[in-house]
Design an enzyme around this catalytic site. Sequence first.
Site: not given
Length: 150
Positions: A46, A48, A76, A79
């Site tokens: 991801h 992040e 999410c 993250c």
Amino acid sequence: MRYALDEARLAAAAGEAPIGAILVVAGAVIARAHNRREVWQDPTAHAELIAIREASAHLRTWRLGGSTLYVTMEPCAMCIGAAILARVERVVFGARDPKGGACGSVLNIPEERRLNHRLDVVGGVLEEESRALLQGFFKGLREKTKADFR
């Protein structure tokens, strides 16, 4: 947030969900990233997480106190958990994620009082632009899928 949107556009161009992130310390962009789950075939890739890893490598510490993480979509659970563990001071996001957001939409992990680190969360920054980018990308995917079945 505009830099994070630039990263999100790079993700879309690579066939990734258009989510971008930047990490800022003392007004300087320390790391920038976009989703790479498809390219790397890595469920943890991801934007992040990649930005947090890059910032930690750049600063040579896992403690990112005093930093702000800007991301185009609500983080999410994985993250926001990483941001908390990295001691990020503030997370700023664009669009809410009603299916997986963990900063108030589905879960609200930053409000969990039992955690040992608190961070500030600001949502809705350039929300419309972030949402439009996401919606346009997924609409294009749906149209391509329909065309593939014709």
